[in-house]
Design an enzyme around this catalytic site. Structure first.
Site, PDB file in Angstrom:
ATOM      1  N   PHE A 162       0.770  -1.311   0.051  1.00 36.35           N
ATOM      2  CA  PHE A 162      -0.128   0.126   0.165  1.00 36.35           C
ATOM      3  C   PHE A 162       0.741   1.196   0.154  1.00 36.35           C
ATOM      4  O   PHE A 162       1.797   1.447   0.997  1.00 36.35           O
ATOM      5  CB  PHE A 162      -0.941  -0.076   1.224  1.00 36.35           C
ATOM      6  CG  PHE A 162      -1.950   1.036   1.209  1.00 36.35           C
ATOM      7  CD1 PHE A 162      -3.172   1.225   0.159  1.00 36.35           C
ATOM      8  CD2 PHE A 162      -1.836   2.360   1.928  1.00 36.35           C
ATOM      9  CE1 PHE A 162      -4.034   1.845   0.099  1.00 36.35           C
ATOM     10  CE2 PHE A 162      -3.088   3.266   1.705  1.00 36.35           C
ATOM     11  CZ  PHE A 162      -3.822   3.100   1.021  1.00 36.35           C
ATOM     12  N   ASP A 168       1.112  -4.904   8.015  1.00 34.95           N
ATOM     13  CA  ASP A 168       0.109  -4.151   7.988  1.00 34.95           C
ATOM     14  C   ASP A 168      -1.144  -4.928   8.019  1.00 34.95           C
ATOM     15  O   ASP A 168      -1.517  -5.821   6.703  1.00 34.95           O
ATOM     16  CB  ASP A 168       0.098  -3.199   6.784  1.00 34.95           C
ATOM     17  CG  ASP A 168      -1.248  -2.178   6.844  1.00 34.95           C
ATOM     18  OD1 ASP A 168      -2.181  -2.382   7.127  1.00 34.95           O
ATOM     19  OD2 ASP A 168      -0.824  -1.034   5.973  1.00 34.95           O
ATOM     20  N   TYR A 183     -11.240   1.807  10.712  1.00 32.93           N
ATOM     21  CA  TYR A 183     -12.351   2.230   9.992  1.00 32.93           C
ATOM     22  C   TYR A 183     -12.866   1.076   8.857  1.00 32.93           C
ATOM     23  O   TYR A 183     -13.742   1.545   8.295  1.00 32.93           O
ATOM     24  CB  TYR A 183     -12.211   3.502   9.459  1.00 32.93           C
ATOM     25  CG  TYR A 183     -10.887   3.814   8.495  1.00 32.93           C
ATOM     26  CD1 TYR A 183     -10.759   3.256   7.285  1.00 32.93           C
ATOM     27  CD2 TYR A 183      -9.785   4.684   9.208  1.00 32.93           C
ATOM     28  CE1 TYR A 183      -9.395   3.602   6.736  1.00 32.93           C
ATOM     29  CE2 TYR A 183      -8.560   4.680   8.584  1.00 32.93           C
ATOM     30  CZ  TYR A 183      -8.470   4.328   7.352  1.00 32.93           C
ATOM     31  OH  TYR A 183      -7.363   4.523   6.378  1.00 32.93           O
ATOM     32  N   LYS A 184     -12.064   0.012   8.718  1.00 30.01           N
ATOM     33  CA  LYS A 184     -12.397  -0.748   7.599  1.00 30.01           C
ATOM     34  C   LYS A 184     -13.413  -1.707   8.166  1.00 30.01           C
ATOM     35  O   LYS A 184     -14.448  -1.631   8.715  1.00 30.01           O
ATOM     36  CB  LYS A 184     -11.267  -1.280   7.145  1.00 30.01           C
ATOM     37  CG  LYS A 184     -10.339  -0.291   6.185  1.00 30.01           C
ATOM     38  CD  LYS A 184      -9.359  -0.920   5.556  1.00 30.01           C
ATOM     39  CE  LYS A 184      -8.165   0.179   5.056  1.00 30.01           C
ATOM     40  NZ  LYS A 184      -8.620   0.935   3.971  1.00 30.01           N
ATOM     41  N   ARG A 235     -13.621  -2.693  -7.098  1.00 26.99           N
ATOM     42  CA  ARG A 235     -13.194  -3.659  -5.922  1.00 26.99           C
ATOM     43  C   ARG A 235     -14.691  -3.593  -5.152  1.00 26.99           C
ATOM     44  O   ARG A 235     -15.664  -2.919  -4.966  1.00 26.99           O
ATOM     45  CB  ARG A 235     -12.465  -2.783  -4.916  1.00 26.99           C
ATOM     46  CG  ARG A 235     -10.915  -3.108  -4.905  1.00 26.99           C
ATOM     47  CD  ARG A 235     -10.244  -2.219  -3.458  1.00 26.99           C
ATOM     48  NE  ARG A 235     -10.786  -1.551  -2.965  1.00 26.99           N
ATOM     49  CZ  ARG A 235     -10.217  -1.071  -2.018  1.00 26.99           C
ATOM     50  NH1 ARG A 235      -9.067  -1.458  -1.274  1.00 26.99           N
ATOM     51  NH2 ARG A 235     -10.551   0.011  -1.363  1.00 26.99           N
TER      52      ARG A 235
HETATM   53  C1  LIG Z   1      -3.398  -1.409   3.687  1.00 29.22           C
HETATM   54  C2  LIG Z   1      -3.300  -0.234   4.081  1.00 29.22           C
HETATM   55  N1  LIG Z   1      -2.744   0.482   5.078  1.00 29.22           N
HETATM   56  C3  LIG Z   1      -2.868   1.917   5.554  1.00 29.22           C
HETATM   57  C4  LIG Z   1      -3.968   2.553   4.930  1.00 29.22           C
HETATM   58  C5  LIG Z   1      -4.358   3.895   5.513  1.00 29.22           C
HETATM   59  O1  LIG Z   1      -3.693   4.333   6.416  1.00 29.22           O
HETATM   60  P1  LIG Z   1      -4.165   5.672   7.206  1.00 29.22           P
HETATM   61  O2  LIG Z   1      -4.896   5.277   8.502  1.00 29.22           O
HETATM   62  O3  LIG Z   1      -2.877   6.432   7.930  1.00 29.22           O
HETATM   63  O4  LIG Z   1      -4.831   6.432   6.380  1.00 29.22           O
HETATM   64  C6  LIG Z   1      -4.707   1.873   3.891  1.00 29.22           C
HETATM   65  C7  LIG Z   1      -6.042   2.738   3.621  1.00 29.22           C
HETATM   66  O5  LIG Z   1      -6.958   2.308   2.636  1.00 29.22           O
HETATM   67  C8  LIG Z   1      -4.653   0.666   3.663  1.00 29.22           C
HETATM   68  O6  LIG Z   1      -5.409   0.069   2.738  1.00 29.22           O
END
Ligand SMILES: Cc1ncc(COP(=O)(O)O)c(C=O)c1O
Length: 406
Positions: free
Chosen positions: A124, A194, A219-220, A365
């Site tokens: 990402f 991650d 938030y996901k 997606r």
């Molecule tokens: C794999 C992954 N890491 C990190 C993030 C985003 O990180 P942050 O909370 O710092 O915006 C996302 C956002 O979609 C993501 O898909």
């Protein structure tokens, strides 16, 4: 593939009870919980209570009276069964990017004599941006970015930290965490995962699997609300060795001593930095409550069944070959459908009540939350997509206009 079959799968779903925990508009197939989880029914009243009674009524005394000061750990305790960690290994804090920065630097600095952060090209973007920043900031640190297939071979005596996203945000491919951890540990490297697209959708056992360090979005699939704080995990066995590079007062051993010098707290609390965002924590608390009584092995099975069913209906109704995703046993809880005008087709889908999203250059997606998505959602999304493609009604100027967030 019939609607009847979708409905009978829904009727037999052992997690069907969890959908009632969410407030979802009628007639919508919401397939974007991998970007923004749906609103839990309990959230509005809980936020109102925290705002009106706690903040409004009890004012600053709430830090003690309602233990606001402990919420980063108390809320994290609700995440523990979802990711298979001990609650003493988890903290809610900051954003995923900031948590990743902290753990990468902490890991790198603990690995005396090693200077390489290793990742892959398909990671990402924010993860790799953070790593680029660290390589520019820390003298001697080097970022090595290799193709996914070359990762294991690229781990060597100079590797301090291997950092990867477990489920690819674009393809949904799930990396073999155990294999990477094994190779990294054999070479003396640490791993930072991650788990943004894993936590809340798949079965994880971070503690027993010997995971070193991990971060993820709130938030996901965790349903914490837009911009919810992130979470970080530091294995108990590493906590004494690692130090947070952002030495703020909330990570101090005794913040209210207002001592002149920084002295890190024992344990996971040292990874806190500044004052926690209480309203955001209140929302994430409700998001995590939606997992009460949910067995994560059952959640992963449902994710697999939902995505498998979706692929089957897409292939039957749309004539699109998704074999590569269908046969791939290792994927997360999302399916991507390639289309050269994927952005416009997705906008047309949204206009018809099927919400997914689009990732450049050509991927639509569709994310499936095992807590609230039904087989009927998968069925209607595929049938509406088939209709749009057949009639060509997606090819309308209003669907081509690009907005800031895709
Ligand atoms: C794999 C992954 N890491 C990190 C993030 C985003 O990180 P942050 O909370 O710092 O915006 C996302 C956002 O979609 C993501 O898909």
């Amino acid at each position: 593939v019939t609607l009847d079959r979708a409905r009978s799968l829904d009727a037999a779903d052992p997690l069907a009870f969890a959908r009632d925990r969410f407030s979802l508009p009628d007639g919508l197939a919401y397939l974007d919980g991998n970007s923004l989880g749906a609103l839990p029914r309990a959230t509005p009243a809980h936020i109102a209570d925290v705002v009106e009674r706690q903040w409004g009524g009890d004012l600053i005394t709430s830090w003690n009276q309602h233990s606001w000061i402990d919420w980063p750990q108390q809320v994290a305790a609700k995440l523990a069964p979802i990711v298979g960690a001990d609650s003493s290994e988890l903290l809610i804090a900051d954003s995923t990017s900031v948590c990743l920065f902290k753990l990468l630097v902490a890991g790198l600095q603990a690995q005396t004599g090693r200077r390489v952060i290793l990742t892959e090209t398909g990671n990402f973007p924010t993860d790799n941006y953070v790593m680029q920043g660290i390589a520019g900031l820390l003298p001697g640190a080097e970022l090595r970015i290799v193709a996914r297939g070359d990762l294991i071979d690229a781990i060597d005596d100079d590797t301090a930290v291997v950092s990867l996203t477990h489920v690819d945000y674009r393809s949904g491919e799930r990396l073999d965490m155990a294999a990477v951890d094994r190779a990294a540990h054999a070479a003396g490297a640490l791993t930072v995962w991650d788990l943004s697209h894993s936590a809340g959708a798949l079965s994880l056992d971070l503690h027993s699997d010997g995971c070193d360090l991990a971060v993820g979005c709130g938030y996901k699939y965790l349903n914490g609300g837009p911009g919810a704080p992130a979470w970080l995990y530091v294995a108990e066995r590493l906590q004494a060795r690692l130090t947070s590079p952002i030495s703020g007062w909330m990570g101090h051993a005794d913040p209210f001593a207002f001592a002149g010098d920084y002295r890190p707290a024992d344990g996971i609390r040292k990874f806190l930095t500044g004052t926690p965002s209480i309203l955001a924590l209140a929302a994430l608390d409700c998001g995590l409550d939606t997992f009460a009584g949910v067995d994560m092995a059952a959640a992963e099975s449902k994710a697999k069944a939902l995505t498998g069913f979706f692929v089957e209906v897409i292939e039957n109704c749309c004539g699109i070959d998704l074999t590569s995703q269908h046969v791939r046993s290792r994927h997360g809880s999302q399916i991507v459908v390639p289309h050269s005008h994927g952005y416009a087709v997705m906008q047309a889908l949204i206009a018809r009540g099927v919400i997914g999203d689009f990732r450049a250059p050509d991927l639509m997606r569709f994310g499936f939350s095992p807590l609230y998505n039904r087989f009927e959602d998968a069925w209607s999304a595929a049938v509406i997509l088939a209709d749009l493609l057949e009639t060509g009604s997606w090819d309308d100027p209003r669907f081509h206009a690009r907005r800031a967030v895709t």
